[in-house]
Enzyme design. Structure first.
Site, PDB file in Angstrom:
ATOM      1  N   PHE A 105      35.549   7.292  23.186  1.00 41.77           N
ATOM      2  CA  PHE A 105      34.566   6.743  24.124  1.00 41.77           C
ATOM      3  C   PHE A 105      34.302   7.756  25.230  1.00 41.77           C
ATOM      4  O   PHE A 105      35.222   8.413  25.726  1.00 41.77           O
ATOM      5  CB  PHE A 105      35.110   5.424  24.699  1.00 41.77           C
ATOM      6  CG  PHE A 105      34.341   4.867  25.863  1.00 41.77           C
ATOM      7  CD1 PHE A 105      32.988   4.574  25.743  1.00 41.77           C
ATOM      8  CD2 PHE A 105      34.969   4.642  27.074  1.00 41.77           C
ATOM      9  CE1 PHE A 105      32.277   4.064  26.820  1.00 41.77           C
ATOM     10  CE2 PHE A 105      34.262   4.131  28.159  1.00 41.77           C
ATOM     11  CZ  PHE A 105      32.910   3.839  28.024  1.00 41.77           C
ATOM     12  N   ALA A 162      40.403   5.751  22.891  1.00 49.05           N
ATOM     13  CA  ALA A 162      40.680   7.040  23.519  1.00 49.05           C
ATOM     14  C   ALA A 162      39.483   7.467  24.357  1.00 49.05           C
ATOM     15  O   ALA A 162      38.347   7.433  23.888  1.00 49.05           O
ATOM     16  CB  ALA A 162      40.962   8.086  22.443  1.00 49.05           C
ATOM     17  N   HIS A 163      39.760   7.835  25.595  1.00 50.59           N
ATOM     18  CA  HIS A 163      38.660   8.328  26.421  1.00 50.59           C
ATOM     19  C   HIS A 163      39.201   9.131  27.583  1.00 50.59           C
ATOM     20  O   HIS A 163      40.376   9.061  27.921  1.00 50.59           O
ATOM     21  CB  HIS A 163      37.792   7.175  26.930  1.00 50.59           C
ATOM     22  CG  HIS A 163      38.486   6.249  27.894  1.00 50.59           C
ATOM     23  ND1 HIS A 163      38.581   6.516  29.235  1.00 50.59           N
ATOM     24  CD2 HIS A 163      39.129   5.075  27.708  1.00 50.59           C
ATOM     25  CE1 HIS A 163      39.243   5.534  29.833  1.00 50.59           C
ATOM     26  NE2 HIS A 163      39.599   4.646  28.925  1.00 50.59           N
ATOM     27  N   SER A 164      38.320   9.923  28.202  1.00 48.87           N
ATOM     28  CA  SER A 164      38.650  10.564  29.462  1.00 48.87           C
ATOM     29  C   SER A 164      37.705   9.978  30.503  1.00 48.87           C
ATOM     30  O   SER A 164      37.376   8.791  30.423  1.00 48.87           O
ATOM     31  CB  SER A 164      38.525  12.083  29.338  1.00 48.87           C
ATOM     32  OG  SER A 164      38.877  12.685  30.567  1.00 48.87           O
TER      33      SER A 164
END
Lengths: 148, 109
Positions: free
Chosen positions: A107, A69-71
């Protein structure tokens, strides 16, 4: 230490073992909370990670049982880092090939290229089935950290 | 892993004319998932003996891209990348080099 870049990306309080999540958004929320707790991101980054999941679908489940999971890089990211939630009970993300998920990595990166060594470590580590199993069987967060 | 033939001779005329083949690895943000895909695709292409550049990009950049022969992405994102001239190859398990090898061979051979 086998994966120096990977180990360095995990700050204090960035690992949770035996976590319980209600659904996929909650699981990502937990990974985001750890990035916040370890001083890597502003709390709003966590909502961005959940928004990515809602807008782009469960593509973040990149291998059987593993979500990343990240942006994106922004002023919400204080320092490049990772977190890891090991779920006690697997969660369905809606990814046909790779559900259900038990490892949720969070992340964050400050830019587009300074974290390549980190992802290189991650790619090597997660391609080893024995390593993934050792993460799943870690007793607690300190034990898990010692595996990196 | 089975032996992979060198496919450089089998590449299409347009790819030969333009020199090195361009592949883009696409994820939502272009910094995480796509970078992992790029790394493993490069590894596989080296083993296959294919000369290609692989770039990691986000969805927005991918939608504007017109010069990539191949787009590598996930099944979830492939549905959001329609109407592009590139061939789309979807990868389910990013760390399974055999899956990446098989799908790239099938497409590029």
């Amino acid at each position: 230490m086998r994966f120096a870049n990977l180990a360095a990306a995990f700050g204090e309080n960035s690992i949770q073992v035996g976590a319980l999540a209600l659904d996929r958004s909650h699981a990502v929320q937990l990974a985001g909370d750890l990035l916040v707790a370890s001083g890597r991101v502003h709390p709003d980054y966590t909502q961005e990670m959940i928004d990515v999941l809602d807008s782009h679908g469960p593509y973040i489940v990149i291998a059987p049982g593993i979500a990343l999971a990240h942006s994106k890089p922004s002023n919400l990211v204080l320092e490049t880092g990772m977190s890891l939630v090991v779920l006690a009970e697997p969660i369905e993300f809606g990814n046909k090939a790779n559900d259900p998920v038990r490892l949720v990595f969070g992340f964050c990166a400050v830019d587009h290229d300074s974290h390549l060594g980190l992802l290189q470590d991650l790619a090597i580590a997660l391609s080893e089935e024995s390593f993934v199993n050792s993460l799943l069987n870690a007793r607690d967060s300190e034990h898990l950290r010692s595996l990196l | 892993m089975r032996e992979i033939p060198n496919i450089s001779a089998a590449c299409s005329d347009s790819i030969r004319q333009n020199g090195i083949m361009k592949i883009i690895a696409v994820c939502g943000m272009g910094i995480g998932t796509s970078v992992l895909l790029k790394m493993n695709a490069e590894k596989v292409l080296r083993q296959m003996g294919i000369d290609a550049t692989v770039e990691a990009t986000d969805m927005k950049t991918a939608r504007e891209s017109r010069d990539a022969q191949v787009i590598l992405t996930t099944p979830d994102l492939a549905g959001l990348l329609t109407g592009l001239p590139s061939e789309i190859i979807t990868i389910e398990h990013f760390f399974d080099l055999e899956e990446i090898t098989n799908k790239l061979s099938k497409s590029l051979l």
